[in-house]
Design an enzyme around this catalytic site. Structure first.
Site, PDB file in Angstrom:
ATOM      1  N   GLU A 128     -42.942 -48.438  99.450  1.00 55.14           N
ATOM      2  CA  GLU A 128     -43.805 -47.430 100.062  1.00 55.14           C
ATOM      3  C   GLU A 128     -43.776 -47.509 101.588  1.00 55.14           C
ATOM      4  OE1 GLU A 128     -46.413 -50.992  98.886  1.00 55.14           O
ATOM      5  OE2 GLU A 128     -44.644 -49.914  98.150  1.00 55.14           O
ATOM      6  N   LYS A 153     -38.458 -46.647  91.946  1.00 59.66           N
ATOM      7  CA  LYS A 153     -39.727 -46.922  92.619  1.00 59.66           C
ATOM      8  C   LYS A 153     -39.379 -47.650  93.908  1.00 59.66           C
ATOM      9  CE  LYS A 153     -42.543 -49.489  93.666  1.00 59.66           C
ATOM     10  NZ  LYS A 153     -43.011 -49.800  95.081  1.00 59.66           N
ATOM     11  N   CYS A 187     -31.974 -60.524 102.929  1.00 63.48           N
ATOM     12  CA  CYS A 187     -31.938 -61.640 101.982  1.00 63.48           C
ATOM     13  C   CYS A 187     -30.678 -62.480 102.167  1.00 63.48           C
ATOM     14  CB  CYS A 187     -32.028 -61.136 100.543  1.00 63.48           C
ATOM     15  SG  CYS A 187     -30.567 -60.242  99.983  1.00 63.48           S
TER      16      CYS A 187
END
Length: 499
Positions: free
Chosen positions: A177, A174, A282
């Protein structure tokens, strides 16, 4: 023309049926370039079912055969890296060189995973007892999932999928988007390399898709990279549903600058580590901690001079140091942090707000911002800004600098720049942070070591890539075996011991 994107399920592109879509922007121009479908719970459950069926044969395959598929995949990625980099830059906003690095760091983990046959070997003890042998084997979990962030749309999916696939699992990705096209292209390349249909799937979505992956009992493990609140949510939700999770969250990475450090080297390192990829990493260094006011004054002057020469422009341009942020919301959020820093009393040396690139006035740009005299109680010190904002937080001595990095709630990465071996050795031993650099500004470990932060930067016992990844994506079965010798001993009512 706005492209219509899909999911990738069962070895083919599948249009969304939920009726919900998200816009995918070109950050350099601010224009919508694609629409991506957001899956419903029913769509996600159908993907999981398909993956569960496909995993049976893949998990039973010889590990060497799975490794050969990964070898072919690496060749295909290298063949297409320029097109992949351009696609990545067009949706994320990072420069072409940075996009190539994003892809290459993912490929390096796949290359490590080609050694899966060795990493999946169990242990064996002959004659553990009279006529008894004990051995263990590593077996795949089944269906596993990765929920990955926008800032590394190639690297993080490959970090998650590589060891999962090599270990014999089916994988449901996933992706973000915001930049889903590279993950969809990766799925095509896995299929071309020989992954059976249904073993690697991409389902686009939002919280509905995430919650379905968390709640479905057929998904045995979840890997996540993103913000700390969501990492904590996914980790705790996965635990409640009896599945494994490795979740990596936010960061506030410090660079300790000792008085004996080469300040030109330090300034160059900070410029690259702080402003590269518009600070959307990060592992970006966002806090410089010079020890002593003399060191701080000299470093601030060098940084201010270099910041003024940074080149910001479209992601696909060849002559820029960094491109736009990923979205207009990101620009507004980071701009809010800059104003908060001013309001809380930090000294603003460079203000990146309102940066305009001629010909790209609607792009999501923010110039480099530099603060000095930042204290540990300020918001811009405590929270992850995730943008091109570097702060200088001065320390009176080494112990104060060490405490600043160690006491911060995030513990992802840290660096020290010094010529003193004793100071470096003491720092690496004592600092309460998961990844440490000595004269290295971004201490991302190579693929055969493990990547993971501490404290609120990481949730879970096992880290990304390296041997930890194979432990995470497999379960250990231990067999105690005895072949009857023909001697009848009668029933025993005590626990077996090895004597």
């Amino acid at each position: 023309m706005v492209r219509e994107l899909t999911h990738f399920i069962g070895g083919r592109h599948v249009g969304g049926t939920s009726g919900r879509f998200a816009d995918v922007f070109d950050p350099s121009s601010g224009q919508v370039q694609a629409r991506v479908p957001l899956a419903s719970a029913d769509e996600v459950r159908a993907v999981i079912a398909d993956a569960e069926h496909a995993q049976l044969a893949w998990g039973a395959a010889n590990p060497q055969r799975r490794a050969r598929v990964l070898m072919r995949f690496v060749d295909l990625i290298k063949r297409d890296i320029e097109a992949l980099a351009r696609l990545l830059s067009s949706e994320h906003g990072k420069t072409i060189d940075d996009a190539r690095g994003d892809i290459q760091r993912g490929v390096e983990v796949i290359e490590f995973c080609i050694g899966a046959p060795h990493l999946l070997k169990g242990e064996y003890t002959s004659a553990a007892g009279t006529g008894i042998d004990v051995y263990s084997m590593r077996q795949p979990l089944g269906v596993v999932a990765g929920i990955t962030p926008f800032n590394f749309p190639a690297m993080i999916p490959l970090w998650k999928a590589g060891p999962a696939l090599a270990a014999g699992n089916a994988f449901v990705l996933k992706p973000s988007e915001r930049d889903p096209s590279v993950p969809l292209r990766i799925a095509e390349l896995f299929l071309e390399a020989g992954i059976p249909a249904g073993v690697f799937n991409v389902v686009n979505g939002d919280k509905e898709a995430v919650d379905t992956l968390l709640e479905d009992d057929r998904v045995k493990a979840i890997g996540f990279v993103g913000s700390t609140p969501i990492a904590h949510y996914i980790y705790t939700s996965a635990a409640q549903h009896g599945k494994r999770a490795q979740c990596f969250g936010g960061a506030k990475n410090h660079m300790i600058v000792m008085p004996d450090a080469d300040l030109d080297q330090v300034a160059d390192a900070l410029i690259g580590a702080g402003y590269g990829s518009a600070g959307e990493r990060c592992m970006a260094i966002s806090v410089a901690v010079p020890v002593g006011d003399e060191t701080a004054d000299a470093l601030a002057a060098k940084l201010a001079e270099r910041v003024g020469h940074l080149r910001i422009g479209p992601a696909l341009a060849a002559d820029v140091d960094y491109g736009p942020l990923v979205s207009r919301d990101a620009v507004e959020r980071v701009s809010g942090y800059i104003q908060t820093g001013i309001d809380e009393g930090a000294t603003l040396l460079a203000d990146g707000r309102g940066h305009v690139v001629p010909g790209h006035e609607n792009g999501f740009y923010l110039g480099p911002t530099l603060f000095d005299h930042v204290t540990t109680d300020m918001t811009i010190y405590r929270e992850e800004v995730f943008g091109p904002v570097l702060v200088i937080a001065r320390a009176a001595d080494y112990e104060e600098a060490l405490a600043m990095a160690s006491d911060h709630e995030f513990g992802n990465g840290v660096a020290i720049f010094t010529r003193d071996g004793d100071a470096a050795r003491d720092f690496t031993a004592r600092v309460n942070v998961g990844m440490v650099g000595v004269n290295v500004p971004i201490p991302v470990p190579i693929a055969y070591h493990t990547f993971g932060g501490w404290k609120k930067s990481g949730f879970g016992d096992l880290n990304q890539h390296g041997p930890d990844a194979f432990r995470f994506y497999t379960k250990t079965k231990t067999v105690t075996s005895r072949w009857p010798s023909g001697i009848k001993e009668g029933a025993s009512f005590v626990i077996p011991t090895m004597h």
